[in-house]
Design an enzyme around this catalytic site. Sequence first.
Site, short mmCIF file in Angstrom:
data_model
loop_
_atom_site.label_atom_id
_atom_site.label_comp_id
_atom_site.label_asym_id
_atom_site.label_seq_id
_atom_site.Cartn_x
_atom_site.Cartn_y
_atom_site.Cartn_z
N HIS A 97 7.85 -2.60 -6.22
CA HIS A 97 7.73 -1.63 -4.96
C HIS A 97 6.61 -1.70 -4.29
CE1 HIS A 97 5.77 0.52 -7.93
NE2 HIS A 97 4.74 1.01 -7.16
C1 UD1 Z 1 3.64 5.10 -3.91
C2 UD1 Z 1 2.10 4.63 -4.31
C3 UD1 Z 1 1.95 3.68 -5.21
C4 UD1 Z 1 2.80 3.91 -6.37
C5 UD1 Z 1 4.39 4.40 -5.96
C6 UD1 Z 1 5.09 4.56 -7.36
C7 UD1 Z 1 0.67 5.10 -2.28
C8 UD1 Z 1 -0.26 4.34 -1.29
N1 UD1 Z 1 1.30 4.16 -3.10
O1 UD1 Z 1 4.17 3.93 -3.49
O2 UD1 Z 1 0.51 3.60 -5.71
O3 UD1 Z 1 2.74 3.02 -7.39
O4 UD1 Z 1 4.02 5.37 -5.14
O5 UD1 Z 1 6.50 4.71 -6.93
O6 UD1 Z 1 0.45 6.13 -2.28
N2 UD1 Z 1 10.61 6.50 0.01
C9 UD1 Z 1 12.20 6.96 -0.14
N3 UD1 Z 1 12.28 8.04 -0.97
C10 UD1 Z 1 11.24 8.71 -1.78
C11 UD1 Z 1 9.93 8.14 -1.74
C12 UD1 Z 1 9.64 6.76 -0.88
O7 UD1 Z 1 12.81 6.78 0.58
O8 UD1 Z 1 11.18 9.57 -2.31
C13 UD1 Z 1 10.66 5.31 0.80
C14 UD1 Z 1 9.96 5.93 2.17
O9 UD1 Z 1 10.51 5.62 3.16
C15 UD1 Z 1 8.65 5.13 2.33
C16 UD1 Z 1 8.60 4.11 1.29
O10 UD1 Z 1 9.62 4.58 0.54
O11 UD1 Z 1 8.45 4.33 3.43
C17 UD1 Z 1 7.50 3.97 0.53
O12 UD1 Z 1 7.18 5.18 -0.09
P1 UD1 Z 1 5.48 5.41 -0.29
O13 UD1 Z 1 5.27 6.89 -0.94
O14 UD1 Z 1 4.66 5.23 1.07
O15 UD1 Z 1 4.66 4.43 -1.03
P2 UD1 Z 1 5.37 4.08 -2.37
O16 UD1 Z 1 5.91 2.61 -2.28
O17 UD1 Z 1 6.39 4.86 -3.31
#
Ligand code: UD1
Length: 361
Positions: A211
Amino acid sequence: MKILTVVGARPQFVKAAMVSRAVILHNREGRSPGITEEIVHTGQHYDPGMSQVFFDEMSIPEPAVNLEVGSGPHGEMTGRMLEGIEKEILSREPDWVLVYGDTNSTLAGALAAAKLHVPVAHVEAGMRSFNKRMPEEINRVLTDHVSTLLLCPTRAAVANLAREGITRNVHAIGDVMYDASLVFGEIAGKRSGALERLGLAAKGYALVTCHRAENTDDARRLGGILDGLSRVAAGLPVVFPVHPRTRKRIAQFGYEDRARAIRMVEPVSFVDMVRLEQKARVIVTDSGGVQKEAYFHGVPCVTLRDETEWVETVEAGWNQVVGADADRIAAAVARACPGRSIKEYGDGHASELVVKRIVGS
Ligand code: UD1
């Protein structure tokens, strides 16, 4: 004493669960001072499968508030969190703010507290990849530099902080994720039906998580990873609980075909994840936590990154860091095998030391 805990993303729920248990134990044993813990959930992770299931399954106290920040560009997301957390600190007046790991929620919690002169305790302090292109690396460095109490999982982390001139209130306490692997390792064996549900044979599959932005948002890297996994899948079933970010990118790049041989499933709960880890023949991941969990459960790991913070796992022979190249991934999975034991991660009581150090500081 009042502690305000800031969480927001999946791995933080697991770590906070362990420390909340230690807080409850501290109070139950009548130790002084008594501790009130209030949890602020930033809402960074909001899908039920990425958030609520962890609170339910791990008996984490309900958050006092959910800021519902959701997704967005880094600056916007972190800014919204800062504003919300600042308000909570002002109205709740904690003695400490407790943050975990390296996500945007970690940085926002630490920065909001430090600016209000509230001491910050950082669990998993001192981890470094030395790759500033990772948002997590920026979050870690900044958080450590505004923290009051730096609770490190390994001696390598303590040394990293020393190199940056941070030597006061730095403690190697072991790894709260090791505590979690012991507690939930046992529970998973009794409670999880993940293997049966997915029709998997013990030691008969590769488990994948992927991810990281550096992999998912780069079409060439994501393509290489899917090709490497497809090659593995020709000889060994590959099970991949897919993070929402990764699922979106696979669709956006039109890579569904390249992923056809891989068994993609929805994200799983922690208890199911632990069960899948315990019974995997090999784990392939770009997650920080999962690299160590592989070791905790005695499973060799292949890491889809160009470097790792968890250098001990590589030195001890459990972990191969191979990047996103299809050939290297397939070759590493083929030769993955157990390594030597690692003494670094504590004795399973790191969570209690978090509480002890906060109380004693
Ligand atoms: C975040 C952390 C990462 C951690 C990971 C665990 C940062 C910079 N990154 O990354 O260090 O390892 O969490 O999972 O804080 N999304 C959904 N549903 C959710 C959450 C996210 O659809 O419940 C999608 C969103 O559209 C978003 C993308 O996933 O654009 C990324 O989510 P984000 O929280 O930015 O970062 P992670 O990749 O989860």
